[in-house]
Design a protein around this motif. Sequence first.
Motif, PDB file in Angstrom:
ATOM      1  N   VAL A   4    -135.875  -2.101   8.863  1.00  0.00           N
ATOM      2  CA  VAL A   4    -136.973  -1.169   8.589  1.00  0.00           C
ATOM      3  C   VAL A   4    -137.815  -0.944   9.836  1.00  0.00           C
ATOM      4  O   VAL A   4    -138.332   0.161  10.055  1.00  0.00           O
ATOM      5  N   LYS A   5    -137.942  -1.959  10.671  1.00  0.00           N
ATOM      6  CA  LYS A   5    -138.695  -1.783  11.918  1.00  0.00           C
ATOM      7  C   LYS A   5    -138.007  -0.759  12.824  1.00  0.00           C
ATOM      8  O   LYS A   5    -138.670   0.053  13.479  1.00  0.00           O
TER       9      LYS A   5
ATOM     10  N   SER B 104    -138.756   2.566  11.386  1.00  0.00           N
ATOM     11  CA  SER B 104    -140.168   2.922  11.586  1.00  0.00           C
ATOM     12  C   SER B 104    -140.406   3.566  12.947  1.00  0.00           C
ATOM     13  O   SER B 104    -141.304   4.402  13.096  1.00  0.00           O
ATOM     14  N   SER B 105    -139.599   3.179  13.929  1.00  0.00           N
ATOM     15  CA  SER B 105    -139.739   3.795  15.259  1.00  0.00           C
ATOM     16  C   SER B 105    -139.422   5.286  15.213  1.00  0.00           C
ATOM     17  O   SER B 105    -139.909   6.060  16.038  1.00  0.00           O
TER      18      SER B 105
ATOM     19  N   LEU C 182    -139.944   7.100  12.223  1.00  0.00           N
ATOM     20  CA  LEU C 182    -140.959   7.688  11.340  1.00  0.00           C
ATOM     21  C   LEU C 182    -142.280   7.969  12.048  1.00  0.00           C
ATOM     22  O   LEU C 182    -143.009   8.884  11.674  1.00  0.00           O
ATOM     23  N   GLU C 183    -142.598   7.162  13.058  1.00  0.00           N
ATOM     24  CA  GLU C 183    -143.865   7.355  13.752  1.00  0.00           C
ATOM     25  C   GLU C 183    -143.819   8.494  14.774  1.00  0.00           C
ATOM     26  O   GLU C 183    -144.856   8.900  15.307  1.00  0.00           O
TER      27      GLU C 183
ATOM     28  N   ALA D 196    -144.718  -2.571   9.030  1.00  0.00           N
ATOM     29  CA  ALA D 196    -144.152  -1.630  10.005  1.00  0.00           C
ATOM     30  C   ALA D 196    -144.043  -0.224   9.416  1.00  0.00           C
ATOM     31  O   ALA D 196    -144.362   0.774  10.072  1.00  0.00           O
ATOM     32  N   LEU D 197    -143.606  -0.150   8.168  1.00  0.00           N
ATOM     33  CA  LEU D 197    -143.430   1.138   7.504  1.00  0.00           C
ATOM     34  C   LEU D 197    -144.767   1.852   7.325  1.00  0.00           C
ATOM     35  O   LEU D 197    -144.899   3.047   7.634  1.00  0.00           O
TER      36      LEU D 197
ATOM     37  N   SER E 217    -147.555   1.354   8.969  1.00  0.00           N
ATOM     38  CA  SER E 217    -148.112   1.690  10.281  1.00  0.00           C
ATOM     39  C   SER E 217    -147.475   2.971  10.834  1.00  0.00           C
ATOM     40  O   SER E 217    -148.172   3.841  11.370  1.00  0.00           O
ATOM     41  N   ALA E 218    -146.151   3.069  10.696  1.00  0.00           N
ATOM     42  CA  ALA E 218    -145.444   4.253  11.192  1.00  0.00           C
ATOM     43  C   ALA E 218    -145.890   5.508  10.456  1.00  0.00           C
ATOM     44  O   ALA E 218    -146.122   6.563  11.061  1.00  0.00           O
ATOM     45  N   LEU E 219    -146.020   5.405   9.141  1.00  0.00           N
ATOM     46  CA  LEU E 219    -146.401   6.568   8.348  1.00  0.00           C
ATOM     47  C   LEU E 219    -147.872   6.943   8.545  1.00  0.00           C
ATOM     48  O   LEU E 219    -148.241   8.113   8.388  1.00  0.00           O
TER      49      LEU E 219
END
Length: 297
Positions: free
Chosen positions: A161-162, A165-166, A168-169, A192-193, A195-197
């Motif tokens: 998922v991390k 997330s890279s 998604l951000e 992480a999810l 934070s990215a969103l």
Amino acid sequence: MEKCKPDAVSDHFTQGDLKHIFQLLEEKIIAFVKNELKRFKKIVSPDYRENFNDKEQDESDAREGALKMALHFLRNMKQKHIADKLQEKEKLDVFDLKKYIRSDECLLRLQPVVEESQKALLNNCSIGEEGFRALASALRSNPSHMRELQLSENKAGDSGVKHLSSLLEDPNCKLEKLHLSYCSIGEEGFRALASALRSNPSHMRELRLSYDKAGDSGVKHLSSLLEDPNCKLRTLHLVCCNITDEGFRALASALRSNPSALRKLWLNGNQLGPSAQQLFSELKKHPNCKHLQIYGL
């Protein structure tokens, strides 16, 4: 007896042999590439479709894959207009890994095909951290194209998922639907999810995280996303995520602070105590939350 001298003729023959070998290799390689291009052209041809029936799904899948590879190469050659017309004509929007071999290795080989899709069906495909890393890398090359990722029932874990997330951000990422249920995601992954969103909150509309290991800590991270006025999330699935009253309080507080976004919330199978039930009952009476449907209370 006269000492032997290096044979210049022998050197000449050696160089000649090498030249002849490389010439033969070049001819073979050119012939191979030409044959493969002929086969590729045949597969991509609109008439190829008419040569097989519904039972011959392998041929259909091969054609779809070949067309998407063609799209990938056309875009790399700066022929976007031609690629767009081909994609529109052939309706090459969906990639389904289950048509091929369900593995990280297969996903790695088909990265160009994934890049040209708007919807990727990758549920239950034995994708692990390496596959998630490859997927994120492939989509970062064209982040505005993909709209829906179905990745439930894979071995993502927090590490996978991390990597996702890279992607998604990235402000250019336009992903609208993300399914990650049954992916063994814990607090680190939820952090992480979320934070990215929060970095790119205005596109995601549907998030499925049921049967993951959110707990109260993971839900608190998600709540920080939901209270963002720029968050446009409409549907959130959190079935059987081991959430207790502490997590529900954070969730209810976030929804009160930003009541206009979320429309559907699934909470079945969690440890919803009397105090949390009261919180959500009051929340549903809020004038700005009448549109919110909560399942599992």
